[in-house]
Design a protein around this motif. Structure first.
Motif, PDB file in Angstrom:
ATOM      1  N   ILE A   8       0.895  -1.034  -0.082  1.00  0.00           N
ATOM      2  CA  ILE A   8       0.043  -0.015   0.024  1.00  0.00           C
ATOM      3  C   ILE A   8       0.663   1.367  -0.104  1.00  0.00           C
ATOM      4  O   ILE A   8       0.514   2.146  -0.735  1.00  0.00           O
ATOM      5  N   VAL A   9       1.894   1.300   0.909  1.00  0.00           N
ATOM      6  CA  VAL A   9       2.839   2.382   0.841  1.00  0.00           C
ATOM      7  C   VAL A   9       3.459   2.701  -0.436  1.00  0.00           C
ATOM      8  O   VAL A   9       3.507   3.702  -0.938  1.00  0.00           O
ATOM      9  N   LEU A  10       3.981   1.526  -1.206  1.00  0.00           N
ATOM     10  CA  LEU A  10       4.690   1.385  -2.568  1.00  0.00           C
ATOM     11  C   LEU A  10       3.588   2.154  -3.515  1.00  0.00           C
ATOM     12  O   LEU A  10       4.148   2.948  -4.159  1.00  0.00           O
ATOM     13  N   LEU A  11       2.319   1.681  -3.323  1.00  0.00           N
ATOM     14  CA  LEU A  11       1.434   2.361  -4.451  1.00  0.00           C
ATOM     15  C   LEU A  11       1.168   3.749  -4.044  1.00  0.00           C
ATOM     16  O   LEU A  11       0.949   4.432  -4.958  1.00  0.00           O
ATOM     17  N   LEU A  12       0.973   4.032  -2.812  1.00  0.00           N
ATOM     18  CA  LEU A  12       0.904   5.482  -2.842  1.00  0.00           C
ATOM     19  C   LEU A  12       2.102   6.383  -3.178  1.00  0.00           C
ATOM     20  O   LEU A  12       1.908   7.590  -3.762  1.00  0.00           O
ATOM     21  N   PHE A  13       3.423   5.865  -2.928  1.00  0.00           N
ATOM     22  CA  PHE A  13       4.363   6.531  -3.545  1.00  0.00           C
ATOM     23  C   PHE A  13       4.553   6.620  -4.911  1.00  0.00           C
ATOM     24  O   PHE A  13       4.754   7.772  -5.362  1.00  0.00           O
ATOM     25  N   ILE A  14       4.229   5.600  -5.626  1.00  0.00           N
ATOM     26  CA  ILE A  14       4.069   5.520  -7.130  1.00  0.00           C
ATOM     27  C   ILE A  14       3.008   6.362  -7.663  1.00  0.00           C
ATOM     28  O   ILE A  14       3.254   7.262  -8.461  1.00  0.00           O
ATOM     29  N   SER A  15       1.970   6.424  -6.699  1.00  0.00           N
ATOM     30  CA  SER A  15       0.718   7.282  -7.216  1.00  0.00           C
ATOM     31  C   SER A  15       1.044   8.831  -7.011  1.00  0.00           C
ATOM     32  O   SER A  15       0.730   9.705  -8.116  1.00  0.00           O
ATOM     33  N   MET A  16       1.784   9.227  -6.014  1.00  0.00           N
ATOM     34  CA  MET A  16       2.405  10.415  -5.681  1.00  0.00           C
ATOM     35  C   MET A  16       3.107  10.944  -6.833  1.00  0.00           C
ATOM     36  O   MET A  16       3.168  12.030  -7.449  1.00  0.00           O
ATOM     37  N   SER A  17       4.145  10.227  -7.168  1.00  0.00           N
ATOM     38  CA  SER A  17       5.119  10.401  -8.075  1.00  0.00           C
ATOM     39  C   SER A  17       4.519  10.856  -9.463  1.00  0.00           C
ATOM     40  O   SER A  17       4.997  11.701 -10.133  1.00  0.00           O
ATOM     41  N   LEU A  18       3.709   9.866  -9.793  1.00  0.00           N
ATOM     42  CA  LEU A  18       2.820   9.894 -11.000  1.00  0.00           C
ATOM     43  C   LEU A  18       2.006  11.340 -11.267  1.00  0.00           C
ATOM     44  O   LEU A  18       2.053  12.040 -12.214  1.00  0.00           O
ATOM     45  N   THR A  19       1.669  11.494 -10.031  1.00  0.00           N
ATOM     46  CA  THR A  19       0.992  12.684 -10.028  1.00  0.00           C
ATOM     47  C   THR A  19       1.511  14.116  -9.817  1.00  0.00           C
ATOM     48  O   THR A  19       1.158  15.106 -10.865  1.00  0.00           O
ATOM     49  N   ILE A  20       2.723  14.064  -9.609  1.00  0.00           N
ATOM     50  CA  ILE A  20       3.796  15.117  -9.540  1.00  0.00           C
ATOM     51  C   ILE A  20       4.210  15.436 -11.073  1.00  0.00           C
ATOM     52  O   ILE A  20       4.251  16.325 -11.706  1.00  0.00           O
ATOM     53  N   ILE A  21       4.451  14.048 -11.973  1.00  0.00           N
ATOM     54  CA  ILE A  21       4.999  14.187 -13.005  1.00  0.00           C
ATOM     55  C   ILE A  21       3.836  14.649 -13.942  1.00  0.00           C
ATOM     56  O   ILE A  21       3.973  15.454 -14.935  1.00  0.00           O
ATOM     57  N   VAL A  22       2.568  14.158 -13.941  1.00  0.00           N
ATOM     58  CA  VAL A  22       1.246  14.617 -14.658  1.00  0.00           C
ATOM     59  C   VAL A  22       1.148  16.262 -14.484  1.00  0.00           C
ATOM     60  O   VAL A  22       0.766  17.100 -15.467  1.00  0.00           O
ATOM     61  N   ALA A  23       1.205  16.557 -13.237  1.00  0.00           N
ATOM     62  CA  ALA A  23       1.170  18.209 -12.974  1.00  0.00           C
ATOM     63  C   ALA A  23       2.037  19.119 -13.735  1.00  0.00           C
ATOM     64  O   ALA A  23       2.130  19.878 -14.319  1.00  0.00           O
ATOM     65  N   GLY A  24       3.456  18.442 -13.604  1.00  0.00           N
ATOM     66  CA  GLY A  24       4.388  19.228 -14.174  1.00  0.00           C
ATOM     67  C   GLY A  24       4.390  19.168 -15.726  1.00  0.00           C
ATOM     68  O   GLY A  24       4.638  20.020 -16.491  1.00  0.00           O
ATOM     69  N   MET A  25       3.693  18.115 -16.555  1.00  0.00           N
ATOM     70  CA  MET A  25       3.372  17.872 -17.707  1.00  0.00           C
ATOM     71  C   MET A  25       2.244  18.850 -18.085  1.00  0.00           C
ATOM     72  O   MET A  25       2.222  19.672 -19.140  1.00  0.00           O
ATOM     73  N   ASN A  26       1.468  18.986 -17.331  1.00  0.00           N
ATOM     74  CA  ASN A  26       0.201  19.965 -17.480  1.00  0.00           C
ATOM     75  C   ASN A  26       0.766  21.269 -17.593  1.00  0.00           C
ATOM     76  O   ASN A  26       0.142  22.021 -18.458  1.00  0.00           O
ATOM     77  N   THR A  27       1.738  21.713 -16.746  1.00  0.00           N
ATOM     78  CA  THR A  27       2.213  23.111 -16.861  1.00  0.00           C
ATOM     79  C   THR A  27       2.790  23.422 -18.115  1.00  0.00           C
ATOM     80  O   THR A  27       2.833  24.460 -18.764  1.00  0.00           O
ATOM     81  N   LYS A  28       3.659  22.249 -18.512  1.00  0.00           N
ATOM     82  CA  LYS A  28       4.372  22.397 -19.830  1.00  0.00           C
ATOM     83  C   LYS A  28       3.330  22.694 -20.922  1.00  0.00           C
ATOM     84  O   LYS A  28       3.520  23.399 -21.941  1.00  0.00           O
ATOM     85  N   ILE A  29       2.353  21.910 -21.031  1.00  0.00           N
ATOM     86  CA  ILE A  29       1.252  22.070 -22.030  1.00  0.00           C
ATOM     87  C   ILE A  29       0.888  23.476 -22.068  1.00  0.00           C
ATOM     88  O   ILE A  29       0.546  23.947 -23.172  1.00  0.00           O
ATOM     89  N   VAL A  30       0.481  24.054 -20.954  1.00  0.00           N
ATOM     90  CA  VAL A  30      -0.216  25.251 -21.004  1.00  0.00           C
ATOM     91  C   VAL A  30       0.900  26.285 -21.411  1.00  0.00           C
ATOM     92  O   VAL A  30       0.383  27.119 -22.388  1.00  0.00           O
ATOM     93  N   LEU A  31       2.241  26.107 -21.107  1.00  0.00           N
ATOM     94  CA  LEU A  31       3.199  27.266 -21.734  1.00  0.00           C
ATOM     95  C   LEU A  31       3.340  26.976 -23.209  1.00  0.00           C
ATOM     96  O   LEU A  31       3.476  27.985 -23.848  1.00  0.00           O
ATOM     97  N   LEU A  32       3.183  25.673 -23.539  1.00  0.00           N
ATOM     98  CA  LEU A  32       3.233  25.586 -24.898  1.00  0.00           C
ATOM     99  C   LEU A  32       2.021  25.918 -25.847  1.00  0.00           C
ATOM    100  O   LEU A  32       2.381  26.697 -26.956  1.00  0.00           O
ATOM    101  N   ILE A  33       1.047  25.812 -25.073  1.00  0.00           N
ATOM    102  CA  ILE A  33      -0.294  26.460 -25.826  1.00  0.00           C
ATOM    103  C   ILE A  33      -0.112  28.028 -26.108  1.00  0.00           C
ATOM    104  O   ILE A  33      -0.386  28.561 -27.084  1.00  0.00           O
ATOM    105  N   GLN A  34       0.422  28.577 -24.962  1.00  0.00           N
ATOM    106  CA  GLN A  34       0.383  29.985 -24.968  1.00  0.00           C
ATOM    107  C   GLN A  34       1.507  30.248 -26.069  1.00  0.00           C
ATOM    108  O   GLN A  34       1.431  31.334 -26.546  1.00  0.00           O
ATOM    109  N   GLU A  35       2.597  29.770 -26.123  1.00  0.00           N
ATOM    110  CA  GLU A  35       3.722  30.194 -27.074  1.00  0.00           C
ATOM    111  C   GLU A  35       3.234  29.722 -28.487  1.00  0.00           C
ATOM    112  O   GLU A  35       3.452  30.710 -29.365  1.00  0.00           O
TER     113      GLU A  35
END
Length: 122
Positions: free
Chosen positions: A75-102
């Motif tokens: 359970i702890v490993l799955l939470l760790f992986i889920s949190m890591s992937l959430t951080i990755i997706v949030a970073g990608m979302n920010t990059k997508i917004v910047l690309l759309i603006q550019e």
């Protein structure tokens, strides 16, 4: 722990490593994202090689059965992986917004330049 369980855990860890390496080799997964999966696979491998650590940890934390500890670790490993992937997706979302603006800015500039070009051509 029984030898069959240790062999099963070792097989699972090796399959995880093989899957990660194949994904890296084929370019399906960048290295920084593969690290999210390499950490749990390494932990699983170490716990399978040194099961006495798991037994001592279970008795130290007061778990009555080893299976409860393993379920908690999973359970702890799955939470760790889920949190890591959430951080990755949030970073990608920010990059997508910047690309759309550019792209929007570039489209506007291109449109303005085309209007100027048409004005001077006349």
């Amino acid at each position: 722990m029984q030898n069959k369980v240790i062999i099963l855990i070792l097989c699972v860890a090796m399959i995880m490593f093989a899957f990660i390496l194949v994904s890296l080799k084929k370019g399906r997964m960048p290295l920084k994202y593969a690290l999210v999966w390499i950490v749990p696979a390494t932990l699983i491998l170490l716990l399978a090689i040194f099961p006495q650590i798991l037994l001592k940890f279970a008795s130290f934390l007061g778990f009555e059965t080893l299976s409860n500890l393993i379920a908690g670790i999973v359970i702890v490993l799955l939470l760790f992986i889920s949190m890591s992937l959430t951080i990755i997706v949030a970073g990608m979302n920010t990059k997508i917004v910047l690309l759309i603006q550019e792209i929007s800015t570039l489209k506007k500039r291109t449109s303005d330049l085309e209007k100027l070009n048409n004005y001077f051509d006349k």
